[in-house]
Design a protein around this motif. Structure first.
Motif, PDB file in Angstrom:
ATOM      1  N   GLU B 117       0.837  -1.209   0.000  1.00 39.18           N
ATOM      2  CA  GLU B 117       0.000   0.000   0.000  1.00 39.18           C
ATOM      3  C   GLU B 117       0.871   1.258   0.000  1.00 39.18           C
ATOM      4  O   GLU B 117       1.664   1.427  -0.918  1.00 39.18           O
ATOM      5  CB  GLU B 117      -0.978  -0.060   1.187  1.00 39.18           C
ATOM      6  CG  GLU B 117      -1.967  -1.203   0.993  1.00 39.18           C
ATOM      7  CD  GLU B 117      -2.878  -1.413   2.181  1.00 39.18           C
ATOM      8  OE1 GLU B 117      -2.610  -0.834   3.232  1.00 39.18           O
ATOM      9  OE2 GLU B 117      -3.861  -2.162   2.037  1.00 39.18           O
ATOM     10  N   ASP B 118       0.730   2.096   1.016  1.00 36.24           N
ATOM     11  CA  ASP B 118       1.436   3.381   0.979  1.00 36.24           C
ATOM     12  C   ASP B 118       2.778   3.355   1.701  1.00 36.24           C
ATOM     13  O   ASP B 118       3.282   4.412   2.093  1.00 36.24           O
ATOM     14  CB  ASP B 118       0.547   4.482   1.591  1.00 36.24           C
ATOM     15  CG  ASP B 118      -0.533   4.896   0.613  1.00 36.24           C
ATOM     16  OD1 ASP B 118      -0.436   4.502  -0.580  1.00 36.24           O
ATOM     17  OD2 ASP B 118      -1.475   5.585   1.022  1.00 36.24           O
ATOM     18  N   SER B 119       3.318   2.161   1.883  1.00 39.68           N
ATOM     19  CA  SER B 119       4.652   2.132   2.482  1.00 39.68           C
ATOM     20  C   SER B 119       5.547   1.157   1.729  1.00 39.68           C
ATOM     21  O   SER B 119       5.067   0.241   1.045  1.00 39.68           O
ATOM     22  CB  SER B 119       4.561   1.747   3.966  1.00 39.68           C
ATOM     23  OG  SER B 119       4.203   0.390   4.078  1.00 39.68           O
ATOM     24  N   VAL B 120       6.827   1.406   1.880  1.00 34.81           N
ATOM     25  CA  VAL B 120       7.814   0.562   1.196  1.00 34.81           C
ATOM     26  C   VAL B 120       8.886   0.177   2.210  1.00 34.81           C
ATOM     27  O   VAL B 120       9.320   1.000   3.021  1.00 34.81           O
ATOM     28  CB  VAL B 120       8.412   1.283  -0.026  1.00 34.81           C
ATOM     29  CG1 VAL B 120       9.167   2.538   0.378  1.00 34.81           C
ATOM     30  CG2 VAL B 120       9.309   0.334  -0.819  1.00 34.81           C
ATOM     31  N   THR B 121       9.278  -1.111   2.165  1.00 33.99           N
ATOM     32  CA  THR B 121      10.318  -1.601   3.071  1.00 33.99           C
ATOM     33  C   THR B 121      11.566  -1.908   2.253  1.00 33.99           C
ATOM     34  O   THR B 121      11.481  -2.532   1.182  1.00 33.99           O
ATOM     35  CB  THR B 121       9.835  -2.878   3.789  1.00 33.99           C
ATOM     36  OG1 THR B 121       8.617  -2.563   4.477  1.00 33.99           O
ATOM     37  CG2 THR B 121      10.878  -3.374   4.783  1.00 33.99           C
ATOM     38  N   LEU B 122      12.689  -1.451   2.781  1.00 38.47           N
ATOM     39  CA  LEU B 122      13.963  -1.705   2.086  1.00 38.47           C
ATOM     40  C   LEU B 122      14.441  -3.106   2.455  1.00 38.47           C
ATOM     41  O   LEU B 122      14.646  -3.412   3.628  1.00 38.47           O
ATOM     42  CB  LEU B 122      15.007  -0.666   2.504  1.00 38.47           C
ATOM     43  CG  LEU B 122      14.566   0.807   2.412  1.00 38.47           C
ATOM     44  CD1 LEU B 122      15.752   1.729   2.717  1.00 38.47           C
ATOM     45  CD2 LEU B 122      13.988   1.115   1.049  1.00 38.47           C
ATOM     46  N   ASP B 123      14.593  -3.961   1.429  1.00 38.01           N
ATOM     47  CA  ASP B 123      15.007  -5.341   1.709  1.00 38.01           C
ATOM     48  C   ASP B 123      16.473  -5.412   2.089  1.00 38.01           C
ATOM     49  O   ASP B 123      16.886  -6.224   2.886  1.00 38.01           O
ATOM     50  CB  ASP B 123      14.763  -6.221   0.485  1.00 38.01           C
ATOM     51  CG  ASP B 123      13.290  -6.235   0.101  1.00 38.01           C
ATOM     52  OD1 ASP B 123      12.450  -5.939   0.981  1.00 38.01           O
ATOM     53  OD2 ASP B 123      12.999  -6.535  -1.075  1.00 38.01           O
ATOM     54  N   GLU B 124      17.274  -4.606   1.459  1.00 38.95           N
ATOM     55  CA  GLU B 124      18.702  -4.621   1.746  1.00 38.95           C
ATOM     56  C   GLU B 124      19.252  -3.233   1.490  1.00 38.95           C
ATOM     57  O   GLU B 124      18.677  -2.441   0.735  1.00 38.95           O
ATOM     58  CB  GLU B 124      19.436  -5.632   0.853  1.00 38.95           C
ATOM     59  CG  GLU B 124      19.217  -5.402  -0.625  1.00 38.95           C
ATOM     60  CD  GLU B 124      19.922  -6.478  -1.466  1.00 38.95           C
ATOM     61  OE1 GLU B 124      21.051  -6.187  -1.881  1.00 38.95           O
ATOM     62  OE2 GLU B 124      19.339  -7.550  -1.681  1.00 38.95           O
ATOM     63  N   ALA B 125      20.330  -2.952   2.153  1.00 39.10           N
ATOM     64  CA  ALA B 125      21.021  -1.683   1.909  1.00 39.10           C
ATOM     65  C   ALA B 125      22.149  -1.965   0.932  1.00 39.10           C
ATOM     66  O   ALA B 125      23.205  -2.465   1.318  1.00 39.10           O
ATOM     67  CB  ALA B 125      21.556  -1.106   3.227  1.00 39.10           C
ATOM     68  N   ALA B 126      21.861  -1.714  -0.351  1.00 38.65           N
ATOM     69  CA  ALA B 126      22.856  -2.017  -1.376  1.00 38.65           C
ATOM     70  C   ALA B 126      23.975  -0.994  -1.302  1.00 38.65           C
ATOM     71  O   ALA B 126      23.719   0.206  -1.225  1.00 38.65           O
ATOM     72  CB  ALA B 126      22.205  -1.991  -2.747  1.00 38.65           C
ATOM     73  N   PRO B 127      25.218  -1.465  -1.306  1.00 38.38           N
ATOM     74  CA  PRO B 127      26.322  -0.505  -1.311  1.00 38.38           C
ATOM     75  C   PRO B 127      26.463   0.097  -2.707  1.00 38.38           C
ATOM     76  O   PRO B 127      25.689  -0.205  -3.613  1.00 38.38           O
ATOM     77  CB  PRO B 127      27.524  -1.377  -0.960  1.00 38.38           C
ATOM     78  CG  PRO B 127      27.173  -2.724  -1.528  1.00 38.38           C
ATOM     79  CD  PRO B 127      25.665  -2.839  -1.449  1.00 38.38           C
ATOM     80  N   GLY B 128      27.447   0.918  -2.872  1.00 41.22           N
ATOM     81  CA  GLY B 128      27.769   1.422  -4.208  1.00 41.22           C
ATOM     82  C   GLY B 128      27.030   2.700  -4.515  1.00 41.22           C
ATOM     83  O   GLY B 128      26.714   3.489  -3.627  1.00 41.22           O
ATOM     84  N   GLY B 129      26.754   2.896  -5.781  1.00 38.75           N
ATOM     85  CA  GLY B 129      26.267   4.174  -6.282  1.00 38.75           C
ATOM     86  C   GLY B 129      24.904   4.570  -5.752  1.00 38.75           C
ATOM     87  O   GLY B 129      24.155   3.743  -5.209  1.00 38.75           O
ATOM     88  N   THR B 130      24.599   5.842  -5.909  1.00 38.93           N
ATOM     89  CA  THR B 130      23.324   6.380  -5.426  1.00 38.93           C
ATOM     90  C   THR B 130      22.220   6.227  -6.451  1.00 38.93           C
ATOM     91  O   THR B 130      21.068   6.545  -6.176  1.00 38.93           O
ATOM     92  CB  THR B 130      23.465   7.882  -5.121  1.00 38.93           C
ATOM     93  OG1 THR B 130      23.831   8.551  -6.345  1.00 38.93           O
ATOM     94  CG2 THR B 130      24.532   8.135  -4.075  1.00 38.93           C
ATOM     95  N   ASN B 131      22.549   5.756  -7.656  1.00 41.79           N
ATOM     96  CA  ASN B 131      21.563   5.648  -8.748  1.00 41.79           C
ATOM     97  C   ASN B 131      20.976   7.002  -9.135  1.00 41.79           C
ATOM     98  O   ASN B 131      19.838   7.077  -9.603  1.00 41.79           O
ATOM     99  CB  ASN B 131      20.449   4.653  -8.403  1.00 41.79           C
ATOM    100  CG  ASN B 131      20.979   3.246  -8.234  1.00 41.79           C
ATOM    101  OD1 ASN B 131      21.808   2.792  -9.026  1.00 41.79           O
ATOM    102  ND2 ASN B 131      20.541   2.559  -7.184  1.00 41.79           N
ATOM    103  N   ILE B 132      21.761   8.036  -8.908  1.00 42.44           N
ATOM    104  CA  ILE B 132      21.340   9.379  -9.313  1.00 42.44           C
ATOM    105  C   ILE B 132      22.333   9.906 -10.347  1.00 42.44           C
ATOM    106  O   ILE B 132      23.557   9.827 -10.137  1.00 42.44           O
ATOM    107  CB  ILE B 132      21.285  10.337  -8.103  1.00 42.44           C
ATOM    108  CG1 ILE B 132      20.138   9.901  -7.172  1.00 42.44           C
ATOM    109  CG2 ILE B 132      21.086  11.785  -8.553  1.00 42.44           C
ATOM    110  CD1 ILE B 132      20.095  10.682  -5.875  1.00 42.44           C
ATOM    111  N   ARG B 133      21.787  10.385 -11.463  1.00 41.14           N
ATOM    112  CA  ARG B 133      22.627  11.032 -12.468  1.00 41.14           C
ATOM    113  C   ARG B 133      22.637  12.521 -12.165  1.00 41.14           C
ATOM    114  O   ARG B 133      21.598  13.184 -12.275  1.00 41.14           O
ATOM    115  CB  ARG B 133      22.051  10.808 -13.865  1.00 41.14           C
ATOM    116  CG  ARG B 133      22.042   9.355 -14.258  1.00 41.14           C
ATOM    117  CD  ARG B 133      21.421   9.129 -15.622  1.00 41.14           C
ATOM    118  NE  ARG B 133      21.571   7.732 -15.980  1.00 41.14           N
ATOM    119  CZ  ARG B 133      20.637   6.994 -16.569  1.00 41.14           C
ATOM    120  NH1 ARG B 133      19.466   7.525 -16.883  1.00 41.14           N
ATOM    121  NH2 ARG B 133      20.860   5.749 -16.827  1.00 41.14           N
TER     122      ARG B 133
END
Lengths: 397, 397
Positions: B117-133
């Protein structure tokens, strides 16, 4: 990465959607770079007669002696032969390309003669060739240029010499390009604050046209079923419909849904390669469709690896494994992951071959990097770390 | 062979006759393969904002912990950003290419999350890049594509991304082609018994157009001053006049005399090369003129070595020593004479490089051989005999 196809397998599946387009008879002057669809067959010999290879004198071999003086009884020019025959003790002035007169079986070049009025003296008896090009020495009736063949400049000259004024070519396959996305503005417009310029379709158009296709750039399709439907309608008659963007797994993917609603027989390839998100391919009725990723570098690389081979297939050209060239690696590379990686690179000649360096930034959004690249360094899945000096392979772009 | 110029010296003298033609502003979609004449300068950054590289959720780095559950407060799509800010404990649904909302400094990819629904759970804290250009990561205002440059497909995409809708290009230099000779018939005609088909101009036209020129094929000029004069008149306005044939030392050479009568400032090059008779070059008023030999192979090889560099000069491109590639010789060759020999050859890839074999027949009348060739093996003057396996150099044709 189980479930992912190799580039080669995805390409084979995609190519199964295509077959050669029809043919057309085209004026020779417009046939450069086009693809010959039917064998071109000579109906005449070239040269059509024994022709002189030099400017000089046509004589009989028996008269070919240093110091011999012969009576010049006429001239044979290109386009206007000497109608008589060369008898013993006579010679006929002859020019390059002119028919060799009856009776003559050698041409002595003028630099080896002394002309005085109506006689010519042979200064020396040069050994070697007769300086005569035999009739049919270039080609004979029935000799052919075999189709399929992309016509190079020399082929045009050969077709002309064969008197083939309108060769039968594959027509240019028509590729409709549909860029999709609410974020896109066309060059020349003023983009809104959340917009970027539509660029993939310009790059793809140039790539496809250089390969012999005709690219139709359609209006940008917005992220609504209505806008996408209108774009697909405009693509009617094309031999291939290519969409750009909207093929990802995001919620904003409407291309797939809209195409499915129009009866798309979908083959969706998840390919073990970088750059490149899933590639969409299938048939809309009788028309093949390819959905390319929206990221510009992914779109161009997938265009090279998948769309260009499809164009070749439509042109009736044989499948051609993209030629991989060996090169010496300039700078070390990390181990590769499970997907083949096509790295934007710069290849330069060096004595004995090529050296190559991959650019440090490989993000698939970076057109400025792609524009500086002239090669894609190909790293197979699970390629180990590579040291400077290692041999690697690349494709030209 | 004293008194003969090397190919390089003749080319240098010939190129001195040429300068770049004017420029024109051309719609981007028609600019593929053309030559950029003025630097193209970006006036905007690309991307124009920090953009997501993935489909996922924009969050604050401080919230980037496995198991953390965040409230989804909105969505940012390509073309339609989220106008609010990401506060601690919140996330914004985000799609590839969409603006990253204020407050967020990381995108977690959707495959690493669980949405309820209106929430999201982070399954893992992936290291590395921020995925932001980052904004401007591809290019910044003031970044440029430097002229001169022949525009490749990726350049078109980059120009589009820079919002340059009408780049300034060199116009296509116009080359008038005048084939000369009484012996010539046009393809489609029925040649007389002493005639051959006119072929050089078709080959040259395709070669020149592939290099970015516009070739005007004029009617065949006959071997009369009147016919040649009419052809020169038709060439008016061209940037270069190329005659084919009639440049030899034969009595039927009228091209030189007619051009001289029209004020030709003649430079006549005797070149130490095969194939290729003397090359005529000069200026007719302000227009450069090149006279090519009439033999088809000579005409095409001289086109490659002399006319194409002239076209490059007119396009404002830097002089480029034709790239010579090394290859392994397949079959032995006799010693070469005093002239450089450009031998029609076939080069094929082999592991680590190329192998090459010269055709057995090298006569300059043989278009069927040239059509099968893909390379010219270059033999310097006085090149000694070469054995199978020797390293030699070649040019692509």
């Amino acid at each position: 990465m189980s479930g992912l196809l190799s580039v080669e397998e995805a390409r084979a599946r995609l190519l199964a959607l295509f077959s050669p387009v029809g043919t057309e008879s085209v004026p020779l002057a417009a046939a450069g770079g086009r693809v010959l669809a039917e064998d071109a067959v000579a109906t005449r010999p070239q040269p059509p007669f024994d022709a002189s290879a030099m400017d000089g004198y046509a004589i009989r071999e028996e008269d070919h002696r240093a110091g011999n003086r012969l009576a010049v009884i006429g001239a044979s020019a290109a386009g206007a032969r000497f109608e008589g025959a060369v008898r013993p003790g006579t010679a006929v002035r002859i020019f390059t390309g002119a028919p060799v007169p009856d009776g003559a079986d050698r041409v002595v070049i003028q630099e080896n003669t002394t002309r005085v009025e109506d006689s010519v003296t042979l200064d020396e008896a040069a050994p070697g060739g007769t300086n005569i090009r035999p009739a049919g020495g270039d080609f004979m009736p029935g000799d052919r240029i075999a189709a399929p063949r992309r016509l190079a400049p020399a082929d045009l000259a050969l077709l002309a010499a064969m008197n083939i004024a309108r060769p039968v070519l594959r027509r240019r396959p028509v590729v409709a390009l549909i860029a999709t996305g609410d974020e896109l503005a066309m060059p020349g417009e003023t983009p809104g604050p959340d917009q970027i310029l539509c660029s993939n379709n310009f790059g793809l158009k140039a790539m496809l046209e250089a390969a012999g296709a005709e690219a139709r750039m359609l209006p940008i399709a917005r992220d609504t079923p209505e806008s996408l439907t209108a774009a697909f309608d405009l693509a009617a008659g094309a031999d291939l419909v290519v969409t750009l963007g909207g093929a990802s797994v995001g919620e904003h993917d409407l291309v797939r849904a809209t195409a499915l609603g129009r009866g798309l027989d979908l083959s969706f390839y998840k390919i073990a390669m970088r750059p490149g998100k899933p590639l969409m391919a299938g048939r809309l009725g009788t028309t093949p469709m390819i959905g390319l990723p929206g990221n510009p570098v992914s779109a161009m690389v997938c265009g090279l690896l998948f769309v260009l081979p499809a164009v070749r297939r439509m042109l009736g050209l044989p499948e051609e494994a993209a030629l991989r060239f060996p090169a010496r690696l300039e700078a070390a590379l990390e181990p590769n992951g499970p997907r083949a990686h096509y790295m934007m690179s710069r290849a330069e000649p060096e004595p004995g071959g090529w050296r190559i360096e991959a650019f440090g930034r490989q993000d698939s959004s970076l057109l400025s990097v792609l524009s500086r690249a002239n090669a894609l360094l190909v790293r197979p899945p699970h390629d180990p770390a590579r040291a400077s000096g290692d041999r690697v392979e690349f494709l030209w772009i």
